[in-house]
Design a protein around this motif. Sequence first.
Motif, short mmCIF file in Angstrom:
data_model
loop_
_atom_site.label_atom_id
_atom_site.label_comp_id
_atom_site.label_asym_id
_atom_site.label_seq_id
_atom_site.Cartn_x
_atom_site.Cartn_y
_atom_site.Cartn_z
N ALA A 159 1.13 -1.28 0.14
CA ALA A 159 0.22 0.10 0.09
C ALA A 159 0.94 0.83 0.43
CB ALA A 159 -1.21 0.13 0.80
N THR A 160 0.18 2.03 -0.48
CA THR A 160 0.71 3.72 -0.57
C THR A 160 1.00 4.71 0.94
OG1 THR A 160 1.03 3.38 -2.80
CG2 THR A 160 0.92 5.75 -1.82
N PRO A 161 1.42 5.13 1.64
CA PRO A 161 1.65 5.89 2.73
C PRO A 161 0.73 7.24 2.33
CG PRO A 161 3.88 5.10 2.42
CD PRO A 161 3.40 4.87 1.21
N VAL A 162 -0.15 7.56 2.92
CA VAL A 162 -0.87 8.58 3.89
C VAL A 162 0.25 9.96 2.90
CG1 VAL A 162 -2.21 10.28 4.96
CG2 VAL A 162 -3.28 7.90 4.99
N LYS A 163 -0.24 11.01 2.58
CA LYS A 163 0.49 11.92 2.90
C LYS A 163 -0.25 13.65 2.81
CE LYS A 163 3.32 14.51 -0.29
NZ LYS A 163 4.44 14.41 -1.87
N ILE A 164 0.69 14.19 3.63
CA ILE A 164 -0.66 15.09 4.33
C ILE A 164 0.73 16.71 3.95
CG2 ILE A 164 -1.29 16.76 5.77
CD1 ILE A 164 -2.79 14.14 5.15
N CYS A 165 0.12 17.25 3.52
CA CYS A 165 1.14 18.23 2.59
C CYS A 165 1.19 19.09 3.47
CB CYS A 165 1.05 18.81 1.19
SG CYS A 165 1.28 17.72 0.25
N ASP A 166 2.04 20.14 3.33
CA ASP A 166 2.13 21.81 4.26
C ASP A 166 0.62 22.06 4.28
OD1 ASP A 166 4.67 20.71 3.87
OD2 ASP A 166 5.78 22.32 3.03
N GLY A 167 0.52 23.04 5.25
CA GLY A 167 -0.87 23.74 5.46
C GLY A 167 -1.71 23.08 5.55
N VAL A 168 -1.84 22.05 5.50
CA VAL A 168 -3.14 21.52 5.59
C VAL A 168 -4.65 21.61 7.52
CG1 VAL A 168 -4.13 18.78 5.61
CG2 VAL A 168 -2.41 19.84 3.85
N MET A 169 -5.37 21.41 7.71
CA MET A 169 -6.31 21.80 8.30
C MET A 169 -6.74 19.98 8.35
SD MET A 169 -4.88 24.54 10.20
CE MET A 169 -5.64 24.17 11.40
N ILE A 170 -6.20 19.12 9.58
CA ILE A 170 -8.20 18.50 9.76
C ILE A 170 -8.86 18.48 10.89
CG2 ILE A 170 -8.14 16.12 9.53
CD1 ILE A 170 -5.71 15.95 8.55
N GLY A 171 -9.69 18.16 10.66
CA GLY A 171 -10.84 18.31 11.57
C GLY A 171 -11.01 17.29 12.93
N ALA A 172 -11.72 17.17 13.71
CA ALA A 172 -10.96 16.20 14.96
C ALA A 172 -12.11 15.19 14.32
CB ALA A 172 -12.29 16.72 15.49
N ASN A 173 -11.77 14.27 14.54
CA ASN A 173 -12.01 12.51 14.24
C ASN A 173 -11.97 12.26 12.93
OD1 ASN A 173 -12.57 11.89 17.03
ND2 ASN A 173 -14.37 13.10 17.22
N ALA A 174 -11.70 12.36 12.29
CA ALA A 174 -10.59 12.68 10.46
C ALA A 174 -10.66 11.01 9.90
CB ALA A 174 -10.84 13.45 9.88
N THR A 181 -3.05 11.09 -0.55
CA THR A 181 -2.75 12.99 -0.48
C THR A 181 -2.95 14.18 -0.35
OG1 THR A 181 -0.96 12.04 -1.46
CG2 THR A 181 -0.86 14.33 -1.82
N VAL A 182 -3.26 14.42 0.77
CA VAL A 182 -4.18 15.89 0.69
C VAL A 182 -3.19 17.25 0.29
CG1 VAL A 182 -5.57 17.18 2.30
CG2 VAL A 182 -5.19 14.66 3.11
N GLY A 183 -3.95 17.93 -0.96
CA GLY A 183 -2.40 19.22 -1.11
C GLY A 183 -2.53 20.26 -0.15
N GLU A 184 -1.62 20.74 -0.42
CA GLU A 184 -1.46 21.87 0.24
C GLU A 184 -2.19 23.03 0.49
OE1 GLU A 184 2.48 24.23 -1.24
OE2 GLU A 184 3.46 22.39 -1.47
N ASN A 185 -2.33 23.19 2.19
CA ASN A 185 -3.67 24.34 3.12
C ASN A 185 -4.54 23.60 2.33
OD1 ASN A 185 -1.34 26.38 3.17
ND2 ASN A 185 -0.83 26.69 1.16
#
Length: 232
Positions: A159-174, A181-185
């Motif tokens: 499997a490919t790892p999760v990648k969270i890019c710079d400046g990302v905000m993730i709310g509770a319990n997501a 991949t979650v893109g920048e900002n």
Amino acid sequence: MDAYEIIKLISESKKKTPVRALFKGNIEKCDFSVLAETYKGLDFIEVYDEFDKIRDFAAAHPEVTMTRFENDRRNSAIPLADLTKINARIEPGAVIREMTEIGDKCVIMMGAVINIGAVIGEGTMIDMNAVIGGRATVGRNCHIGAGTVLAGVIEPPSATPVKICDGVMIGANAVVLEGVTVGENSVVAAGSVVTKDVPPRCVVAGVPAKIIKQVDDTTKSKTELVEALRNL
């Protein structure tokens, strides 16, 4: 780290069950030096060693009694990280394994778990009870909300790892699933389950998460980082 390298490391490591025990009784008649660490009190001895050694020692010495026994792991393959080598704010109860990377001025809150191979960028906050799975990567100046799970990918190793890019905000319990991949900002709303890549500067929400708008000035004001929280 490559998943197969981690699997090989875990498979070949010497599994450990470190314990702490207190002995009372005729402690002067026993040779406690055969155990790894010993600390003598007025009428007791405190010892530290592997479970099997302490168990066998207690069975072979009926003249003393083991009055207390503590351990926090069993056949553990990977030690916890030496927190003194990490230039970050790490609160009590966080669990960080060895062979992780934690950037300067990060904040790791109570109950957060960061598994082997994970990388956390400078200035990022991992909030309470968030789980950063094996090999997941989080960029700089992110906020990973309380109870969030970034899926680990040690198993299956393909499997490919999760990648969270710079400046990302993730709310509770997501939850962010493997390979995403979650893109920048970008912003992931609380309680969302992210199953597909998120482009930069997007707000996603729902189960499964979908784009609901682009990041705008209102979004920025609601997701602003506080530099003072990252002061050491």
